[in-house]
Design an enzyme around this catalytic site. Structure first.
Site, PDB file in Angstrom:
ATOM      1  N   LYS A 196      44.519  26.966  37.813  1.00 16.66           N
ATOM      2  CA  LYS A 196      45.517  27.989  37.510  1.00 16.66           C
ATOM      3  C   LYS A 196      46.836  27.397  37.013  1.00 16.66           C
ATOM      4  CE  LYS A 196      43.404  31.870  38.104  1.00 16.66           C
ATOM      5  NZ  LYS A 196      43.055  32.615  36.868  1.00 16.66           N
ATOM      6  N   SER A 230      48.243  32.001  39.091  1.00 16.85           N
ATOM      7  CA  SER A 230      48.185  32.530  40.449  1.00 16.85           C
ATOM      8  C   SER A 230      49.286  31.901  41.285  1.00 16.85           C
ATOM      9  CB  SER A 230      46.818  32.193  41.065  1.00 16.85           C
ATOM     10  OG  SER A 230      46.827  32.370  42.461  1.00 16.85           O
ATOM     11  N   TYR A 250      40.887  26.057  42.608  1.00 17.54           N
ATOM     12  CA  TYR A 250      41.490  27.237  41.991  1.00 17.54           C
ATOM     13  C   TYR A 250      42.942  26.951  41.578  1.00 17.54           C
ATOM     14  CZ  TYR A 250      42.865  32.220  41.743  1.00 17.54           C
ATOM     15  OH  TYR A 250      43.323  33.453  41.348  1.00 17.54           O
TER      16      TYR A 250
END
Length: 297
Positions: free
Chosen positions: A169, A152, A165
């Site tokens: 990622k 991401s 997150y």
């Protein structure tokens, strides 16, 4: 050249909606047999239902394709191994794995609990590890495999309120880089996609006018290329809204100093020179970067 997936078997995780659904439909339309894996939970990972996955399977079969639904959680090792064994028994091989499943628990790091952090890492990172490990020997034995990780922009460049997150990622990029080396002689290629698309994960992050132009179908072409027979390996590709770019981990030329100048004051005084991106490079491996440092010595 037309990219096809006839006689290929693909597993797509998190394929009950959004990006995963787009990948599954596109693969099936080009001849692949597709395992539509989806836990069917909420955006934060709670709950479960097979209905979302089955609806995608129904779409594929209605269009003349072949697919099966699976509701295993990617963080459940036993369930993933059972899924892979069943697919191998039914279709004889597994050619493609797209690790797409994910959850969000966005909060600032100050307000984030360790459980919020751990759960996101468990699904994104360890879920991808678990699924990849389950198919790795199958792909090595058949001397063919295509694996796609999902990173991401948060992992690559950071975003406020997404420490968990982002950590997961970017870790997937590191995983991809090593697997691309270890799988090379077995024709197992591993790549990573950084999608930007209108899904339930991003519906409150972008304005409606932009969301209309950022459908999951705008990311699918990059994903399909990166799992095709013609795919490269060790690639990070950003995709969304018709834009496709590659992301690199680069290395500046930096400086090399004598022992008497190895001080923090030297670093401070020459930091701009160390940071100069003119002539920067992309080492093929961590070992290559280490070799360059030894060569400078």
């Amino acid at each position: 050249m037309t990219i096809r997936f006839d006689n290929r078997v693909a597993i797509v995780t998190g394929a009950g909606g959004g990006l995963g659904r787009a990948y599954a439909l596109a693969l099936a339309a080009r001849g692949a047999k597709v395992v539509v894996n989806d836990l069917g939970g909420a955006r934060d990972g709670s709950g479960s239902s097979l209905s979302a996955a089955q609806l995608v399977v129904d779409e594929i079969t209605a269009a003349g394709g072949e697919a099966m639904a699976n509701g295993a959680s990617v963080s459940d090792e036993a369930a993933v191994e059972k899924m892979v064994a069943f697919v191998k028994e039914r279709w004889g091989r597994i050619d493609i794995l797209i690790n797409n499943a994910g959850i969000l628990r966005d909060k600032t790091f100050a307000k984030m609990t360790l459980d919020d952090f751990r759960q996101v890492v468990d699904v994104h990172l360890m879920g991808s590890v678990t699924c990849t490990k389950a198919v790795w020997e199958v792909m090595r034995e058949q001397a063919y495999g295509r694996i796609l990780m999902t990173t991401s922009s948060t992992g690559l460049y950071g975003n406020f309120g997404q420490a968990n997150y982002g950590a997961a990622k970017l870790a997937l990029v590191g995983l991809m880089k090593t697997l691309s080396l270890e799988g090379a002689k077995y024709n197992v290629k591993t790549n990573t996609i950084a999608p930007l698309a209108a899904t339930r994960m991003t519906e409150d992050l972008m304005p409606p006018a932009m969301l209309e132009k950022m459908g999951p179908e705008t990311v699918a072409p990059a994903a399909l290329y990166l799992v095709s027979e013609e795919a490269p390996t060790n690639v990070v590709m950003n995709a969304g809204g018709g834009g496709f770019e590659r992301a690199y981990v680069t290395l500046t030329r930096g400086i090399h100093v004598a022992p008497e100048d190895m001080t923090p004051e030297t670093i401070a005084a020459r930091f701009e020179e160390i940071s100069d991106r003119k002539g920067e490079i992309v080492p093929d491996t961590g070992g290559a970067q280490g070799g360059m440092a030894l060569g400078a010595l």
